[in-house]
Design an enzyme around this catalytic site. Sequence first.
Site, PDB file in Angstrom:
ATOM      1  CG  ASP A 104     -18.792  60.010  64.447  1.00 36.92           C
ATOM      2  OD1 ASP A 104     -19.778  59.925  65.642  1.00 36.92           O
ATOM      3  OD2 ASP A 104     -17.609  60.216  64.660  1.00 36.92           O
ATOM      4  CG  HIS A 156     -18.271  55.773  61.234  1.00 31.85           C
ATOM      5  ND1 HIS A 156     -17.346  54.907  62.033  1.00 31.85           N
ATOM      6  CD2 HIS A 156     -17.722  56.842  61.293  1.00 31.85           C
ATOM      7  CE1 HIS A 156     -16.332  55.857  62.560  1.00 31.85           C
ATOM      8  NE2 HIS A 156     -17.003  57.116  62.242  1.00 31.85           N
TER       9      HIS A 156
END
Length: 232
Positions: free
Chosen positions: A53, A196
């Site tokens: 992400d 992430h």
Amino acid sequence: MKKKLLLIGIIFLLMVLLFGGMFKVTKLRTFQLFGGLTYQVETENKVIALTFDDGPTKNVDQILSLLNKYKAKATFFLIGNDIEKHPEEAKKLVESGHQIGNHTYSHQRMVLKSPTFIKEEIEKTDELIKKYGYKSQIDFRPPYGKKLVGLPYYLLKYKRETIMWSLEPDTYFTSADEKVNYVVENIKPGAIILLHPMYDQTGGEIRAIEGILRELTEEGYKFVTVDELQEF
């Protein structure tokens, strides 16, 4: 007077319970009120999806190098604002053959937002992804996994589903080793892993990615895109 105060108290309590319940629904990664949602795939094949992400950022080169090393495919859910800041990195991701997904333009929580805001956040990012050459279907993942009514309605209207995840090591652990151990201990065929790495300045997230790639490759798992995973 007492009855009036009691009634006010009951109404207040009901409102607290209602909003508390709504808040819990927004956080669920395996359920939404309507529309399609995928957080894992039921399969006996040893295939899994590694998803990232945010971004793109300058960390793209390191991530792509690791994926190439292990012959792994991944899915990148990108933020429109970051695409504008790092257009060359966006191009690299598209040219690499990995799947590109939409993570909104500004990465705001998509709860209690107007239909116009939701539409602009998604469609503006779609256009930026297409601008840099991506021609396949663009999957969507909500920031922080938050969704309630407006977002699922928009996605249902345009025949798109919500892509969530089944394993999220970043939520529970800080060290690379802990993240790798968590994934290895909980992995199963059809899992979708969320990481992430885009804003990582320490290199810890990159080490976690390499550990996950190494350990699961040795266990016989194949890393595929979310779209590919859904075909099993």
